[in-house]
Design an enzyme around this catalytic site. Structure first.
Site, PDB file in Angstrom:
ATOM      1  N   THR A  61     -86.356  -8.675  19.692  1.00  0.00           N
ATOM      2  CA  THR A  61     -85.299  -7.871  20.318  1.00  0.00           C
ATOM      3  C   THR A  61     -85.130  -8.176  21.812  1.00  0.00           C
ATOM      4  O   THR A  61     -84.352  -7.501  22.484  1.00  0.00           O
ATOM      5  CB  THR A  61     -85.611  -6.372  20.170  1.00  0.00           C
ATOM      6  OG1 THR A  61     -86.856  -6.112  20.814  1.00  0.00           O
ATOM      7  CG2 THR A  61     -85.687  -5.950  18.719  1.00  0.00           C
ATOM      8  N   TRP A  65     -87.826 -11.957  27.232  1.00  0.00           N
ATOM      9  CA  TRP A  65     -86.934 -11.790  28.399  1.00  0.00           C
ATOM     10  C   TRP A  65     -87.410 -10.613  29.248  1.00  0.00           C
ATOM     11  O   TRP A  65     -87.512 -10.721  30.482  1.00  0.00           O
ATOM     12  CB  TRP A  65     -85.521 -11.564  27.881  1.00  0.00           C
ATOM     13  CG  TRP A  65     -84.422 -11.708  28.879  1.00  0.00           C
ATOM     14  CD1 TRP A  65     -84.512 -12.249  30.138  1.00  0.00           C
ATOM     15  CD2 TRP A  65     -83.059 -11.324  28.695  1.00  0.00           C
ATOM     16  NE1 TRP A  65     -83.286 -12.216  30.741  1.00  0.00           N
ATOM     17  CE2 TRP A  65     -82.376 -11.658  29.871  1.00  0.00           C
ATOM     18  CE3 TRP A  65     -82.351 -10.744  27.641  1.00  0.00           C
ATOM     19  CZ2 TRP A  65     -81.010 -11.417  30.029  1.00  0.00           C
ATOM     20  CZ3 TRP A  65     -80.986 -10.509  27.791  1.00  0.00           C
ATOM     21  CH2 TRP A  65     -80.326 -10.837  28.980  1.00  0.00           C
ATOM     22  N   HIS A 119     -95.862  -4.242  20.831  1.00  0.00           N
ATOM     23  CA  HIS A 119     -94.909  -4.032  19.737  1.00  0.00           C
ATOM     24  C   HIS A 119     -95.249  -2.753  18.974  1.00  0.00           C
ATOM     25  O   HIS A 119     -94.609  -2.442  17.966  1.00  0.00           O
ATOM     26  CB  HIS A 119     -94.971  -5.189  18.730  1.00  0.00           C
ATOM     27  CG  HIS A 119     -94.310  -6.454  19.176  1.00  0.00           C
ATOM     28  ND1 HIS A 119     -93.152  -6.476  19.902  1.00  0.00           N
ATOM     29  CD2 HIS A 119     -94.633  -7.760  18.960  1.00  0.00           C
ATOM     30  CE1 HIS A 119     -92.797  -7.735  20.124  1.00  0.00           C
ATOM     31  NE2 HIS A 119     -93.684  -8.530  19.568  1.00  0.00           N
TER      32      HIS A 119
HETATM   33  P1  A3P Z   1     -82.638 -15.657  18.826  1.00  0.00           P
HETATM   34  O1  A3P Z   1     -83.631 -15.905  17.728  1.00  0.00           O
HETATM   35  O2  A3P Z   1     -81.449 -14.882  18.352  1.00  0.00           O
HETATM   36  O3  A3P Z   1     -82.246 -16.885  19.545  1.00  0.00           O
HETATM   37  P2  A3P Z   1     -88.501 -11.769  21.303  1.00  0.00           P
HETATM   38  O4  A3P Z   1     -88.689 -12.259  22.677  1.00  0.00           O
HETATM   39  O5  A3P Z   1     -88.509 -10.280  21.182  1.00  0.00           O
HETATM   40  O6  A3P Z   1     -89.384 -12.461  20.337  1.00  0.00           O
HETATM   41  O7  A3P Z   1     -86.985 -12.136  20.910  1.00  0.00           O
HETATM   42  C1  A3P Z   1     -86.634 -13.489  20.747  1.00  0.00           C
HETATM   43  C2  A3P Z   1     -85.125 -13.605  20.882  1.00  0.00           C
HETATM   44  O8  A3P Z   1     -84.769 -13.497  22.276  1.00  0.00           O
HETATM   45  C3  A3P Z   1     -84.654 -14.951  20.401  1.00  0.00           C
HETATM   46  O9  A3P Z   1     -83.338 -14.724  19.907  1.00  0.00           O
HETATM   47  C4  A3P Z   1     -84.656 -15.761  21.690  1.00  0.00           C
HETATM   48  O10 A3P Z   1     -83.848 -16.891  21.648  1.00  0.00           O
HETATM   49  C5  A3P Z   1     -84.160 -14.720  22.688  1.00  0.00           C
HETATM   50  N1  A3P Z   1     -84.590 -14.994  24.066  1.00  0.00           N
HETATM   51  C6  A3P Z   1     -85.759 -15.548  24.485  1.00  0.00           C
HETATM   52  N2  A3P Z   1     -85.779 -15.627  25.832  1.00  0.00           N
HETATM   53  C7  A3P Z   1     -84.621 -15.117  26.276  1.00  0.00           C
HETATM   54  C8  A3P Z   1     -84.051 -14.965  27.589  1.00  0.00           C
HETATM   55  N3  A3P Z   1     -84.691 -15.352  28.674  1.00  0.00           N
HETATM   56  N4  A3P Z   1     -82.832 -14.401  27.672  1.00  0.00           N
HETATM   57  C9  A3P Z   1     -82.151 -14.005  26.575  1.00  0.00           C
HETATM   58  N5  A3P Z   1     -82.626 -14.148  25.315  1.00  0.00           N
HETATM   59  C10 A3P Z   1     -83.853 -14.701  25.157  1.00  0.00           C
END
Ligand code: A3P
Length: 310
Positions: A61, A65, A119
């Protein structure tokens, strides 16, 4: 530990060729690996401090980031975009999860930054967190994109190609509530209810909102966690620099996040798996009309009345 796991409800994903098994613990599904971490943690009786900031999320989610942004915000007097540890270490290695590495979480806590990521559903947070005044930031995301992101992340972990891992089965499983730390809606609802009970201590951030207007949300985040930007910093472009440093474009192109890995719960995790597409609406490439209808109904049932749009 194996003995305890055997007594819990278990589910092996039909689409995983037997490679992905979840167990249910206190109403939430989690992979066996995480279950071990969660129960170890309970035994360790983690002690939260009043100044702690907990970064909480369901997987996929926007955890990566949020970790990067919070780290850049609280360490900005020490590091900037030219020497940030984020240039050399993935946010997950620098800021471990509580249930993955309680020791490192405590070390982080005792260091210059009071950040702890997890989490864990609200109901499973250590008692000391719930009873203290520490702040919680909760990031959540459009459920349809979480379904797609979760599928790809788990599929990569078990090394199956898209052809060998039918998305439709993964979709129906997610709708039954079976995902890492799922049901996803119960994860959100737990924090949402808590936010009503302890106003001012839980900040809800929506991934899509953060993307649409990073400037205002990053400022809100900094203020909430007790590190507000001064007027001078704003004028000097510090907020923009942090946004750029933590952007998907920047982080996903760093060598460490392209080729690096780290060890978590005795498993090697490749950093690149946390950076896939980061586009809103990627679900449209996978969902049929029936799937969309099914999930929209489900979300209406589960979330109506909360004002939270998934
Ligand atoms: P997608 O699989 O849709 O590309 P988490 O960090 O909770 O594991 O979530 C991973 C999701 O956040 C992935 O989405 C990933 O690409 C996206 N993500 C990772 N780093 C990010 C960033 N700096 N900014 C925005 N989205 C990011």
């Amino acid at each position: 530990m194996e003995e305890i796991v055997k007594t819990l409800p278990q589910h092996t994903s039909s689409w995983s060729k037997g490679r992905l098994t979840y167990c249910m613990y206190e109403g939430f599904w989690m992979t066996k690996r995480f279950h071990e971490g969660v129960t170890n943690l309970a035994q360790q009786s983690y002690k939260a401090q009043p100044n702690d900031v907990f970064l909480c999320s369901s997987p996929k989610t926007g955890t990566t980031w949020l970790k990067a942004l919070a780290l850049a915000i609280v360490t900005r007097n020490k590091f900037d975009e030219s020497n940030s540890p984020l240039l050399r270490t993935t946010p997950h290695d620098f800021l471990r999860h509580l249930e993955v590495d309680p020791k490192q979480s405590e070390e982080n806590q005792n260091s210059s930054f009071p950040l702890v990521a997890t989490h864990l559903p609200y109901a499973l947070l250590p008692k000391s967190v719930v009873t203290s005044t520490c702040k919680i930031v909760y990031i959540y995301r459009n459920i349809k994109d979480v379904v797609a992101s979760h599928y790809h992340f788990e599929r990569e972990k078990i090394k199956l190609s898209v052809e060998d891992a039918p998305f439709e089965e993964a979709f129906h499983e997610f709708c039954q509530g079976i995902s890492n730390f799922g049901p996803y809606w119960d994860h959100i609802l737990g924090y949402w209810k808590a936010s009503l009970e302890r106003p001012g201590t839980i900040l809800f951030l929506k991934y899509e909102d953060l993307k649409r207007d990073p400037m205002s949300h990053v400022k809100t985040l900094a203020e909430f966690i007790g590190y507000p930007f001064s007027r001078e910093e704003e004028n000097a472009g510090v907020v923009e620099n942090i946004i750029n440093l933590c952007s998907f474009k920047n982080l996903s192109n760093l060598e460490v996040n392209k080729t690096g890995s780290f060890l978590a719960l005795n498993t090697v995790v490749e950093n690149r798996t946390f950076f896939r597409k980061a586009t809103d609406g990627d679900w449209e490439n996978y969902f049929t009309d029936e799937m969309k209808e099914k999930i929209d109904k489900l979300i209406y049932q589960k979330m109506s009345g909360t004002g939270l749009i998934l």
